[in-house]
Each structure stands twice: as structure tokens, then as C-alpha cells.
Scaffold this active site. Structure first.
Site, PDB file in Angstrom:
ATOM      1  N   LYS A 126      44.351  44.801  78.765  1.00 38.52           N
ATOM      2  CA  LYS A 126      44.996  44.159  77.613  1.00 38.52           C
ATOM      3  C   LYS A 126      44.358  44.710  76.353  1.00 38.52           C
ATOM      4  O   LYS A 126      43.204  45.152  76.383  1.00 38.52           O
ATOM      5  CB  LYS A 126      44.778  42.642  77.672  1.00 38.52           C
ATOM      6  CG  LYS A 126      45.789  41.838  76.889  1.00 38.52           C
ATOM      7  CD  LYS A 126      47.086  41.613  77.640  1.00 38.52           C
ATOM      8  CE  LYS A 126      48.139  41.006  76.754  1.00 38.52           C
ATOM      9  NZ  LYS A 126      49.337  40.607  77.524  1.00 38.52           N
ATOM     10  N   ASP A 166      53.351  42.534  73.548  1.00 37.90           N
ATOM     11  CA  ASP A 166      52.934  41.134  73.762  1.00 37.90           C
ATOM     12  C   ASP A 166      53.213  40.457  72.421  1.00 37.90           C
ATOM     13  O   ASP A 166      54.043  40.973  71.637  1.00 37.90           O
ATOM     14  CB  ASP A 166      51.438  41.062  74.154  1.00 37.90           C
ATOM     15  CG  ASP A 166      51.008  39.667  74.613  1.00 37.90           C
ATOM     16  OD1 ASP A 166      51.345  39.296  75.744  1.00 37.90           O
ATOM     17  OD2 ASP A 166      50.370  38.929  73.844  1.00 37.90           O
TER      18      ASP A 166
HETATM   19  P1  NDP Z   1      56.447  37.044  70.484  1.00 35.51           P
HETATM   20  O1  NDP Z   1      55.532  37.536  69.427  1.00 35.51           O
HETATM   21  O2  NDP Z   1      57.752  37.716  70.673  1.00 35.51           O
HETATM   22  O3  NDP Z   1      56.734  35.498  70.263  1.00 35.51           O
HETATM   23  C1  NDP Z   1      55.713  34.555  70.247  1.00 35.51           C
HETATM   24  C2  NDP Z   1      56.302  33.213  69.915  1.00 35.51           C
HETATM   25  O4  NDP Z   1      55.304  32.216  70.063  1.00 35.51           O
HETATM   26  C3  NDP Z   1      56.797  33.116  68.471  1.00 35.51           C
HETATM   27  O5  NDP Z   1      57.888  32.233  68.408  1.00 35.51           O
HETATM   28  C4  NDP Z   1      55.572  32.539  67.765  1.00 35.51           C
HETATM   29  O6  NDP Z   1      55.871  31.847  66.562  1.00 35.51           O
HETATM   30  C5  NDP Z   1      55.086  31.573  68.806  1.00 35.51           C
HETATM   31  N1  NDP Z   1      53.657  31.318  68.614  1.00 35.51           N
HETATM   32  C6  NDP Z   1      52.654  32.225  68.545  1.00 35.51           C
HETATM   33  N2  NDP Z   1      51.476  31.625  68.344  1.00 35.51           N
HETATM   34  C7  NDP Z   1      51.753  30.326  68.267  1.00 35.51           C
HETATM   35  C8  NDP Z   1      50.966  29.178  68.066  1.00 35.51           C
HETATM   36  N3  NDP Z   1      49.633  29.265  67.870  1.00 35.51           N
HETATM   37  N4  NDP Z   1      51.597  27.965  68.099  1.00 35.51           N
HETATM   38  C9  NDP Z   1      52.931  27.877  68.295  1.00 35.51           C
HETATM   39  N5  NDP Z   1      53.736  28.941  68.476  1.00 35.51           N
HETATM   40  C10 NDP Z   1      53.158  30.126  68.462  1.00 35.51           C
HETATM   41  O7  NDP Z   1      55.589  37.064  71.840  1.00 35.51           O
HETATM   42  P2  NDP Z   1      56.113  37.062  73.336  1.00 35.51           P
HETATM   43  O8  NDP Z   1      57.332  36.233  73.449  1.00 35.51           O
HETATM   44  O9  NDP Z   1      56.117  38.458  73.797  1.00 35.51           O
HETATM   45  O10 NDP Z   1      54.894  36.344  74.082  1.00 35.51           O
HETATM   46  C11 NDP Z   1      54.825  34.932  74.249  1.00 35.51           C
HETATM   47  C12 NDP Z   1      53.844  34.617  75.368  1.00 35.51           C
HETATM   48  O11 NDP Z   1      54.287  35.218  76.575  1.00 35.51           O
HETATM   49  C13 NDP Z   1      52.415  35.107  75.162  1.00 35.51           C
HETATM   50  O12 NDP Z   1      51.523  34.214  75.778  1.00 35.51           O
HETATM   51  C14 NDP Z   1      52.402  36.424  75.930  1.00 35.51           C
HETATM   52  O13 NDP Z   1      51.099  36.805  76.311  1.00 35.51           O
HETATM   53  C15 NDP Z   1      53.256  36.042  77.115  1.00 35.51           C
HETATM   54  N6  NDP Z   1      53.855  37.149  77.858  1.00 35.51           N
HETATM   55  C16 NDP Z   1      54.652  38.062  77.232  1.00 35.51           C
HETATM   56  C17 NDP Z   1      55.235  39.067  77.969  1.00 35.51           C
HETATM   57  C18 NDP Z   1      56.197  40.028  77.347  1.00 35.51           C
HETATM   58  O14 NDP Z   1      56.785  40.807  78.107  1.00 35.51           O
HETATM   59  N7  NDP Z   1      56.425  40.004  76.058  1.00 35.51           N
HETATM   60  C19 NDP Z   1      54.946  39.250  79.389  1.00 35.51           C
HETATM   61  C20 NDP Z   1      54.173  38.174  79.966  1.00 35.51           C
HETATM   62  C21 NDP Z   1      53.628  37.193  79.215  1.00 35.51           C
HETATM   63  P3  NDP Z   1      55.498  32.522  65.150  1.00 35.51           P
HETATM   64  O15 NDP Z   1      56.569  33.530  64.907  1.00 35.51           O
HETATM   65  O16 NDP Z   1      55.527  31.380  64.194  1.00 35.51           O
HETATM   66  O17 NDP Z   1      54.130  33.129  65.282  1.00 35.51           O
END
Ligand code: NDP
Length: 444
Positions: A126, A166
Site C-alpha cells: 500500500k 484508493d
Molecule cells: P474515494 O476517494 O473514491 O471515496 C471515499 C469516500 O469516503 C468519499 O465519499 C469520502 O468523502 C468518504 N470519506 C473519506 N474519509 C472520510 C471520513 N473520514 N469520514 C466520512 N467519509 C469519508 O475512495 P474509494 O471509494 O476508492 O475508497 C473507499 C474505501 O474503500 C477505502 O477504505 C478504501 O481503502 C476501500 N477500498 C477501495 C478499493 C478501490 O478499488 N477503490 C478497493 C478496496 C477497498 P469526502 O469526499 O468528503 O472525503
């Protein structure tokens, strides 16, 4: 004291300022304890657990870049290469102000077991930066990505370490990173996944984590004689994972009544219109509250927990430790009986233990969100073959992989006498393959 407890104490003593990493290690060690017991002597002789909890390599570096007003900024960059025992390091890059070594080590550690569960030849890693892409111009994001890759390229490669996206790293960032890698090395190779479709990306990669989560959920429900259609769900987040989880959930006849971002959540009693969310988040890069401004029947709520809403299924898809014990208690009281993690470690340990004790069906992220990295491995395979599969072909492979992850998880849980404990099942099933490969490869 058991071998796993000893190792946890060692990790806690050596990494006192890394709470997320210690949390992730503790969860894994606690649940693999029954699998260790039978082979403890053998594992101790080769210090298997001591090696498993220490990354093979961690690089950290400075990332200087210049903004649109000619102001120079310096961010921290990292890559944690945790384990290459079953394949090249593989895991995403996260750009978010909260990024630090503890968070990346927890993510890299979890990635080892997740990648093992997929059945594909990929190790765990990571990386990322405390850079915040929010509010930056495309030019600033490009400048940052080019500087980040100027250091990172020394440590990665198609057969060495293959990063992906991510939080904060989507198609735009991967494109800029790839362009710079190619410029620095002169190599057109599958060094990153999540690439655009015009330069080596795979169909379904963008949708894969969210789709995979719903395929897993469907598998889980079918094995319990239940259907997804008609079920009411709450999905946290509104990023890549949340959007495609909600889209697939709705395609399966579920109703997603709420989604969020880090400022608040929107509640839509008739079901979120996911095309509106996509427009706000993917096109405008806006905030979730814009949904309520656009859709009259919807309500925007700031500063309150999305988990207080009554639902049957909860899908945390935002970030680590976003679902606490009091959230889980509220979910249970309001009738929620299934939680499947789209994000990595979104549920605190206390909340997970409570859910399992109450008989809530709980599918951990390691198994439930593995569709993203599994499809990344399919992208690597297509890049190596210089060939592209159709959407249908990749989607079918993804469905098969999710079904097989469910089976491995459920089988391991059953073998160790806790048929409903998928946390234990996923950790043991992931660990067994890693341990076997570590034993075979000697002390390294
Ligand atoms: P994105 O950046 O596309 O989206 C993240 C989302 O989570 C946004 O809506 C963001 O809101 C919100 N968010 C982030 N931090 C916080 C917080 N502290 N409190 C509340 N909401 C929050 O990321 P992903 O969708 O890619 O990733 C989301 C999760 O999934 C992570 O844990 C990641 O590690 C996991 N994941 C992702 C994969 C992938 O293929 N993308 C694969 C496997 C796991 P805001 O815009 O306001 O920050």
C-alpha cells in the site's frame, strides 16, 4: 502466553505510535489463533509470525510540487511493500491528509490476506501521500502526481510492485502517474492498475469493488435462503466503492436510502438516484449535499451518524473506523441484520465483536471488498497477454472470484467450529496460503 499474543505484544511495543496498524494486526492474530495452535512449533522455529508482521520494505520520500500560484509545497510520500510471498506487491495508493505510516501499514497488512483470498498471484502492499486532491486544479494534481512518481518509479514495476487507486486516487490520478512512469522508464507496461481504457485499463475495474461487494452480499444471502430484492440498505461514502455498490444494489432490486461524504449524509426515502450522485461526484467533483438541493424529497443531514437510519443491510464504504460500537448498537436496535464492509476496516473492533455476538451477519472487508484488487489482477493478466477481455468476460470472472472467496471464508469458519464468524474464516483462509508459501520459501 500463546504465540499470537506474544507477537501482538511485540508489535505493540515496536510500533507504539501506529494505532491503526496495531488494530489490524490484533484482529488478524486473534482470529488465526486456532489455526496457529496445531502448527505452533513449526511456525515458531522459522519465526513465521515475526516475519509476517514486519513489512519487507517501507520507503518514504519527499514530494515537492508547485501550485497554480507558484507556491511550493512539500508532501510526504510512502510505499509499504509488505509481502511478496505469493506475488508482486499489490495494493492501492491513497491521497488524503490523514495518510501516515500507521494507516498505510494497516492497509498493506490487510492487503496480504485479501490478495491471498482472491486466489490470484499477488502480494500485499500500500502507498500514498498526505496530499489532498480536494479543491486542487487538474494541473496541480498532475504536477503532484508527476513529482510523486519521480521517486516512486524506482521501487515499482509490472513484476515487482503494481499500485492502483484508493481514497483520493481515481482514474485521473492513475493516468498522470502512468504518463510519468512511462516517461521516466521508457516502458509501456502494466505497472499500475485502474488505468484508462485507452491505455491498458480493464473493463469493470472502475466498478469492481462496489460490484464485487454486492456479488458477495448476494452469495451470502442466497446461502441463507434470502434474496437481495426488496431489502433496504444504507451505504456510507459516495466515492468509487460506494457509487458502484449502490448502483449494483439498485440493479438487484434493493433500495439504498442514504449515502454520505465526510461532511454529512443525504436521506432519500424513495431510494437514492445513483445517476444524480455520479453526476455530482464523478463529473462535478461536488459535495453530497448538492443531492438534496437537486432532489426535493431528499434531506441533507450534517454532523450526525448515517448509521442511526433504520435499514436491513449496512454497507460501510467510506473509511477506517467509521462504524463504532454505538453505531452498531443503533443499527441492531433499528433492525439491521447484515453488515458487509466495502471499505477497509470501517468497523471498530468493539463494534465487530458486538455484531458477531448479536448474530448480525458480518462480512469483513478483506473478503467483501476484494473484487477491486481481484479485477486489478485481471487487468495485469490482460496487460501481460496484450489482450482485452469484454465487459461480460471480466464481470463473470469477478462473480466467480467473489463466490470462491465466500466459499473459502465460509469453509474455514466451519472447519474451525465458528460457522457464522466470517472474520475468523477470512483471516484463516487468507493466512493458510501465505503460511504455506512462507514455509516453502525458507527464512526470507
Ligand atoms: P474515494 O476517494 O473514491 O471515496 C471515499 C469516500 O469516503 C468519499 O465519499 C469520502 O468523502 C468518504 N470519506 C473519506 N474519509 C472520510 C471520513 N473520514 N469520514 C466520512 N467519509 C469519508 O475512495 P474509494 O471509494 O476508492 O475508497 C473507499 C474505501 O474503500 C477505502 O477504505 C478504501 O481503502 C476501500 N477500498 C477501495 C478499493 C478501490 O478499488 N477503490 C478497493 C478496496 C477497498 P469526502 O469526499 O468528503 O472525503
Amino acid at each position: 502466553m500463546s504465540y499470537t499474543q506474544e507477537i501482538y505484544q511485540l508489535v505493540a511495543a515496536k510500533n507504539p505510535h501506529e494505532p491503526e496498524f496495531c488494530q489490524a494486526v490484533k484482529e488478524v492474530l486473534d482470529s488465526i489463533e486456532p489455526a496457529i495452535a496445531a502448527k505452533e512449533q513449526k511456525y515458531r522455529e522459522v519465526a513465521l509470525l515475526e516475519r509476517l508482521v514486519e513489512p519487507e520494505r517501507t520507503v518514504s520520500f519527499r514530494v515537492p510540487w508547485v501550485d497554480d500560484n507558484n507556491v511550493v509545497h512539500v508532501n510526504k510520500g510512502y510505499r509499504v511493500q509488505f509481502s511478496s510471498v505469493i506475488g508482486p506487491f499489490k495494493g492501492g495508493l491513497r491521497f488524503h491528509p490523514s495518510v501516515n505510516q500507521s494507516i498505510l501499514k494497516f492497509l498493506g497488512f490487510e492487503q496480504i490476506f485479501k490478495n491471498s483470498l482472491t486466489g490470484q498471484p499477488i502480494g500485499g502492499g500500500k502507498g500514498g501521500s498526505d496530499f489532498d486532491p480536494k479543491g486542487k486544479s487538474d494541473r496541480e494534481v498532475m504536477t503532484f502526481c508527476q513529482s510523486f512518481m519521480t521517486e516512486l518509479f524506482k521501487y515499482i514495476g509490472a513484476d515487482r510492485d503494481v499500485p492502483a487507486g484508493d481514497i483520493g486516487v481515481g482514474g485521473r490520478e492513475i493516468g498522470y502517474l502512468y504518463g510519468q512512469y512511462k516517461r521516466l522508464t521508457g516502458q509501456y507496461e502494466g505497472v499500475l492498475t485502474g488505468k484508462g481504457l485507452t491505455f491498458g485499463g480493464s473493463l469493470v475495474r472502475m466498478e469492481a469493488t462496489g460490484f464485487g461487494l454486492i456479488y458477495m452480499l448476494e452469495e451470502l444471502m442466497n446461502h441463507r435462503g434470502e434474496q437481495l430484492a426488496g431489502k433496504c440498505a444504507v451505504v456510507s461514502g459516495s466515492g468509487n466503492v460506494a457509487i458502484y455498490a449502490a448502483a449494483k444494489a439498485e440493479a438487484k432490486g434493493m433500495k439504498v436510502i442514504a449515502m454520505s461524504d465526510s461532511n454529512g449524509y443525504v436521506y432519500d426515502p424513495q431510494g437514492i438516484d445513483i445517476n444524480v450522485i455520479k453526476e455530482i461526484k464523478e463529473v462535478r467533483r461536488g459535495r453530497i449535499k448538492e443531492y438534496a438541493a437537486q432532489i426535493d424529497r431528499a434531506e441533507y443531514v450534517e454532523g450526525k451518524s448515517i448509521w442511526n437510519l433504520p435499514c436491513e443491510i449496512a454497507l460501510p464504504c467510506a473509511t477506517q473506523n467509521e462504524l463504532t460500537l454505538s453505531d452498531m448498537q443503533a443499527l441492531y436496535t433499528n433492525g439491521c441484520r447484515v453488515v458487509a464492509e466495502g471499505a477497509n476496516m470501517p468497523t471498530t473492533r468493539e463494534a465487530t465483536d458486538y455484531a458477531i455476538s448479536k448474530g448480525i451477519v458480518f462480512m469483513p472487508g478483506k473478503a467483501a471488498n476484494a473484487g477491486g484488487v481481484a479485477t486489478s489482477a485481471l487487468e495485469m493478466a490482460q496487460n501481460s497477454m496484450r489482450f482485452n477481455w469484454t465487459f461480460k468476460e471480466v464481470d463473470e470472472r469477478l462473480q466467480q472470484i467473489m463466490a470462491s472467496i465466500y466459499q473459502k471464508t465460509a469453509d474455514a469458519a466451519m472447519r474451525y467450529g465458528s460457522p457464522d464468524n466470517y472474520v475468523l474464516g477470512a483471516n484463516i483462509a487468507g493466512f493458510e496460503k501465505i503460511a504455506e508459501a512462507m514455509l516453502a520459501q525458507g527464512i526470507c
